[in-house]
Design an enzyme around this catalytic site. Structure first.
Site, mmCIF file in Angstrom:
data_model
loop_
_atom_site.group_PDB
_atom_site.id
_atom_site.type_symbol
_atom_site.label_atom_id
_atom_site.label_comp_id
_atom_site.label_asym_id
_atom_site.label_seq_id
_atom_site.Cartn_x
_atom_site.Cartn_y
_atom_site.Cartn_z
ATOM 1 N N GLN A 15 62.735 41.654 16.555
ATOM 2 C CA GLN A 15 64.074 42.141 16.931
ATOM 3 C C GLN A 15 64.671 43.126 15.941
ATOM 4 O O GLN A 15 65.190 44.157 16.331
ATOM 5 C CB GLN A 15 65.035 40.955 16.910
ATOM 6 C CG GLN A 15 65.061 40.035 18.040
ATOM 7 C CD GLN A 15 66.448 39.401 17.984
ATOM 8 O OE1 GLN A 15 67.396 39.932 18.567
ATOM 9 N NE2 GLN A 15 66.576 38.327 17.243
ATOM 10 N N ILE A 16 64.664 42.758 14.673
ATOM 11 C CA ILE A 16 65.297 43.626 13.665
ATOM 12 C C ILE A 16 64.567 44.959 13.614
ATOM 13 O O ILE A 16 65.172 46.034 13.602
ATOM 14 C CB ILE A 16 65.298 42.950 12.273
ATOM 15 C CG1 ILE A 16 66.187 41.709 12.289
ATOM 16 C CG2 ILE A 16 65.750 43.925 11.181
ATOM 17 C CD1 ILE A 16 66.178 40.903 11.006
ATOM 18 N N SER A 17 63.243 44.878 13.631
ATOM 19 C CA SER A 17 62.439 46.103 13.524
ATOM 20 C C SER A 17 62.687 47.053 14.677
ATOM 21 O O SER A 17 62.562 48.270 14.522
ATOM 22 C CB SER A 17 60.954 45.749 13.455
ATOM 23 O OG SER A 17 60.690 45.135 12.217
ATOM 24 N N ASN A 105 58.169 29.798 6.394
ATOM 25 C CA ASN A 105 58.023 31.203 5.989
ATOM 26 C C ASN A 105 57.500 31.421 4.579
ATOM 27 O O ASN A 105 57.039 32.520 4.260
ATOM 28 C CB ASN A 105 59.374 31.925 6.136
ATOM 29 C CG ASN A 105 59.769 32.117 7.592
ATOM 30 O OD1 ASN A 105 58.923 32.084 8.481
ATOM 31 N ND2 ASN A 105 61.046 32.295 7.844
ATOM 32 N N VAL A 129 63.952 40.701 3.768
ATOM 33 C CA VAL A 129 64.981 40.399 4.769
ATOM 34 C C VAL A 129 64.725 39.014 5.371
ATOM 35 O O VAL A 129 65.657 38.263 5.667
ATOM 36 C CB VAL A 129 64.982 41.490 5.878
ATOM 37 C CG1 VAL A 129 65.932 41.125 7.008
ATOM 38 C CG2 VAL A 129 65.345 42.845 5.287
ATOM 39 N N ASP A 159 75.930 40.454 4.357
ATOM 40 C CA ASP A 159 77.102 39.638 3.994
ATOM 41 C C ASP A 159 78.207 40.533 3.424
ATOM 42 O O ASP A 159 79.389 40.364 3.724
ATOM 43 C CB ASP A 159 76.689 38.588 2.956
ATOM 44 C CG ASP A 159 75.438 37.843 3.394
ATOM 45 O OD1 ASP A 159 75.529 37.079 4.360
ATOM 46 O OD2 ASP A 159 74.367 38.057 2.802
ATOM 47 N N ARG A 162 79.775 42.454 6.206
ATOM 48 C CA ARG A 162 80.624 41.544 6.989
ATOM 49 C C ARG A 162 81.960 41.331 6.278
ATOM 50 O O ARG A 162 83.039 41.353 6.897
ATOM 51 C CB ARG A 162 79.912 40.196 7.166
ATOM 52 C CG ARG A 162 78.748 40.252 8.133
ATOM 53 C CD ARG A 162 77.873 39.002 8.046
ATOM 54 N NE ARG A 162 76.894 38.958 9.123
ATOM 55 C CZ ARG A 162 75.834 38.164 9.152
ATOM 56 N NH1 ARG A 162 75.601 37.332 8.145
ATOM 57 N NH2 ARG A 162 75.009 38.188 10.169
ATOM 58 N N HIS A 187 71.851 34.256 0.064
ATOM 59 C CA HIS A 187 72.150 34.647 1.454
ATOM 60 C C HIS A 187 72.101 33.369 2.282
ATOM 61 O O HIS A 187 71.121 33.064 2.957
ATOM 62 C CB HIS A 187 71.132 35.670 1.960
ATOM 63 C CG HIS A 187 71.289 35.955 3.429
ATOM 64 N ND1 HIS A 187 72.426 36.524 3.967
ATOM 65 C CD2 HIS A 187 70.469 35.725 4.480
ATOM 66 C CE1 HIS A 187 72.282 36.635 5.274
ATOM 67 N NE2 HIS A 187 71.112 36.144 5.615
HETATM 68 P P1 NAD Z 1 61.829 38.030 15.310
HETATM 69 O O1 NAD Z 1 61.242 36.683 15.580
HETATM 70 O O2 NAD Z 1 62.413 38.824 16.429
HETATM 71 O O3 NAD Z 1 60.718 38.949 14.640
HETATM 72 C C1 NAD Z 1 59.934 38.513 13.586
HETATM 73 C C2 NAD Z 1 58.605 39.211 13.716
HETATM 74 O O4 NAD Z 1 57.842 38.883 12.558
HETATM 75 C C3 NAD Z 1 57.799 38.715 14.923
HETATM 76 O O5 NAD Z 1 57.377 39.837 15.698
HETATM 77 C C4 NAD Z 1 56.603 37.992 14.304
HETATM 78 O O6 NAD Z 1 55.405 38.141 15.059
HETATM 79 C C5 NAD Z 1 56.515 38.698 12.962
HETATM 80 N N1 NAD Z 1 55.805 37.958 11.919
HETATM 81 C C6 NAD Z 1 55.773 36.600 11.730
HETATM 82 N N2 NAD Z 1 54.976 36.310 10.684
HETATM 83 C C7 NAD Z 1 54.520 37.483 10.201
HETATM 84 C C8 NAD Z 1 53.657 37.821 9.136
HETATM 85 N N3 NAD Z 1 53.081 36.901 8.371
HETATM 86 N N4 NAD Z 1 53.399 39.139 8.913
HETATM 87 C C9 NAD Z 1 53.947 40.089 9.696
HETATM 88 N N5 NAD Z 1 54.765 39.813 10.734
HETATM 89 C C10 NAD Z 1 55.056 38.542 10.974
HETATM 90 O O7 NAD Z 1 62.867 37.834 14.120
HETATM 91 P P2 NAD Z 1 64.010 38.839 13.623
HETATM 92 O O8 NAD Z 1 65.250 38.564 14.391
HETATM 93 O O9 NAD Z 1 63.471 40.215 13.560
HETATM 94 O O10 NAD Z 1 64.262 38.251 12.150
HETATM 95 C C11 NAD Z 1 63.279 38.347 11.147
HETATM 96 C C12 NAD Z 1 63.709 37.588 9.901
HETATM 97 O O11 NAD Z 1 64.861 38.195 9.329
HETATM 98 C C13 NAD Z 1 64.108 36.124 10.164
HETATM 99 O O12 NAD Z 1 63.597 35.313 9.104
HETATM 100 C C14 NAD Z 1 65.615 36.157 10.118
HETATM 101 O O13 NAD Z 1 66.181 34.912 9.799
HETATM 102 C C15 NAD Z 1 65.819 37.169 9.019
HETATM 103 N N6 NAD Z 1 67.152 37.790 8.919
HETATM 104 C C16 NAD Z 1 67.649 38.005 7.673
HETATM 105 C C17 NAD Z 1 68.890 38.615 7.507
HETATM 106 C C18 NAD Z 1 69.476 38.853 6.140
HETATM 107 O O14 NAD Z 1 70.656 39.227 6.073
HETATM 108 N N7 NAD Z 1 68.764 38.683 5.041
HETATM 109 C C19 NAD Z 1 69.615 38.992 8.646
HETATM 110 C C20 NAD Z 1 69.065 38.761 9.921
HETATM 111 C C21 NAD Z 1 67.826 38.148 10.044
HETATM 112 C C1 LMR Z 2 72.190 36.437 9.338
HETATM 113 O O1 LMR Z 2 72.884 36.275 8.330
HETATM 114 O O2 LMR Z 2 72.651 36.852 10.408
HETATM 115 C C2 LMR Z 2 70.715 36.129 9.252
HETATM 116 O O3 LMR Z 2 70.369 35.609 8.005
HETATM 117 C C3 LMR Z 2 70.241 35.277 10.354
HETATM 118 C C4 LMR Z 2 70.707 33.839 10.178
HETATM 119 O O4 LMR Z 2 69.874 32.943 10.244
HETATM 120 O O5 LMR Z 2 71.900 33.643 9.980
#
Ligand code: NAD
Ligand code: LMR
Length: 325
Positions: A15-17, A105, A129, A159, A162, A187
């Site tokens: 999703q993020i990507s 993870n 991330v 954060d 936000r 975080h």
């Molecule tokens: P998502 O499930 O849509 O996408 C994650 C992708 O990572 C999937 O396509 C999956 O196949 C892939 N993946 C899993 N293991 C892998 C590996 N070993 N190597 C390469 N790819 C791998 O999730 P998302 O919504 O894109 O979120 C990704 C991460 O970012 C989550 O851990 C989420 O909690 C985190 N996140 C962090 C923040 C922040 O502020 N730090 C904010 C939002 C989300």
């Molecule tokens: C966020 O802050 O939105 C991400 O870290 C996703 C989560 O698990 O809250």
């Protein structure tokens, strides 16, 4: 034209990507004159989906994208990369805390830390991330003994952003009127969004809002915003996380124009935070690096919250001791 640089994004089909890669490709991260080679990593079951994302990137005919590679092997995806955005990992669902993801993870980041150590550019800048971001960054840094720990950072910019908007809305101002705000610590829901040194249009923020709003509304709202998004959307934040990742990397590379921003970085003992964890500090980015803003006065209110989030990070570190080299 500059020579191209190599940018790795993990979780390329996630999703993020789906927001992040396209914005990197337009030059929003490294500048509109910087050609880019994209190196996208996924796991084998998501390689078809990644193929589709690569088809779409191609279909955009981005002038800055000179090559795109997809792989399920970290050693290929990280080969010679200058920048690595480690997004790929499992997101939390409703009712979970981010720390609940440590088991799911943590392993990813020991493997990827080693691969970055062995295959990335020696000057690589890494942003984690994937959650729990601070501790995942610690794991990756620990597994990359030939790289400096300071090359590894984790994202608290979401954060920070936000918090900027919450304060701007409360004071009926624009985010561009705000400076000096900072996120301390993890975080997670223990983070401390600190307004003690923030200003709104030149006035002390804490003179413009009451203490009750600060302690009982602003702080918990920012701390729990990720969960509120999951509740509302049924999925964790994606476009806003991508936007914050761009802000983090752009400032790290090009500077923050003297503004304080928040980055989780290896603690060095500043503000009496124990070394050996990835802790979010107020930093200023300049000359391709970052430095902690030193000398801020810390009240008892702030100190208590800074310690609570430090304690959580120390506990997370204990839980992943087996993944450290
Ligand atoms: P998502 O499930 O849509 O996408 C994650 C992708 O990572 C999937 O396509 C999956 O196949 C892939 N993946 C899993 N293991 C892998 C590996 N070993 N190597 C390469 N790819 C791998 O999730 P998302 O919504 O894109 O979120 C990704 C991460 O970012 C989550 O851990 C989420 O909690 C985190 N996140 C962090 C923040 C922040 O502020 N730090 C904010 C939002 C989300
Ligand atoms: C966020 O802050 O939105 C991400 O870290 C996703 C989560 O698990 O809250």
């Amino acid at each position: 034209m500059k020579d191209p640089v190599r940018v790795a994004v993990t979780g390329g089909a996630g999703q993020i990507s789906y927001s992040l890669i396209f914005r990197i490709a337009t030059g929003e991260m490294l500048g509109h004159d910087q050609p880019i080679i994209l190196q996208l990593l996924e796991i084998p079951p998501a390689m078809d989906a990644l193929k589709g994302v690569i088809m779409e990137i191609n279909d955009c005919a981005f002038p800055l994208v000179t090559e795109i590679h997809g792989s399920d092997k970290p050693e290929e995806a990280f080969k010679d990369v200058d920048y690595a955005l480690l997004v790929g990992s499992k997101p939390r669902g409703k009712g979970m805390e981010r720390a609940d993801l440590i088991k799911a993870n943590g392993d990813i980041f020991s493997v990827q830390g080693k691969a970055l150590n062995d295959h990335a550019s020696k000057d690589v800048k890494v942003l984690v991330v994937g959650n729990p971001a601070n501790t995942n960054a610690l794991i990756a840094a620990n597994n990359a003994p030939d790289l400096d720990d300071g090359q590894f950072t984790a994202m608290t910019r979401l954060d920070h952003n936000r918090a900027m908007t919450q304060l701007a809305q409360k004071t009926d101002r624009q985010v561009t009127d705000i400076e000096g705000l900072a996120i301390w610590g993890n975080h997670s829901s223990t983070q401390f969004p600190d307004l003690s040194h923030a200003k709104v249009a030149g006035k002390a923020a804490l003179d413009l809002v009451d203490q009750d709003w600060y302690a009982n509304d602003f702080i918990p709202t920012v701390q729990k915003r990720g969960a509120a998004i999951i509740e509302a959307r049924g999925a964790s934040s994606a476009a806003s996380a991508a936007s914050a990742a761009l802000d983090h990397m752009r400032n790290w590379v090009a500077g923050s124009n003297g503004q304080i921003v928040s980055m989780a970085i290896p603690s060095d003992g500043s503000y009496d935070i124990a070394p050996g964890i990835m802790y979010s500090y107020p930093v200023i980015c300049e000359n391709g690096g970052y430095r902690i803003v030193e000398g801020l006065e810390i009240s008892d209110f702030a100190r208590e919250r800074m310690q609570a989030t430090e304690n959580e990070l120390r506990e997370e570190r204990e839980a992943v001791a087996h993944l450290m080299s």
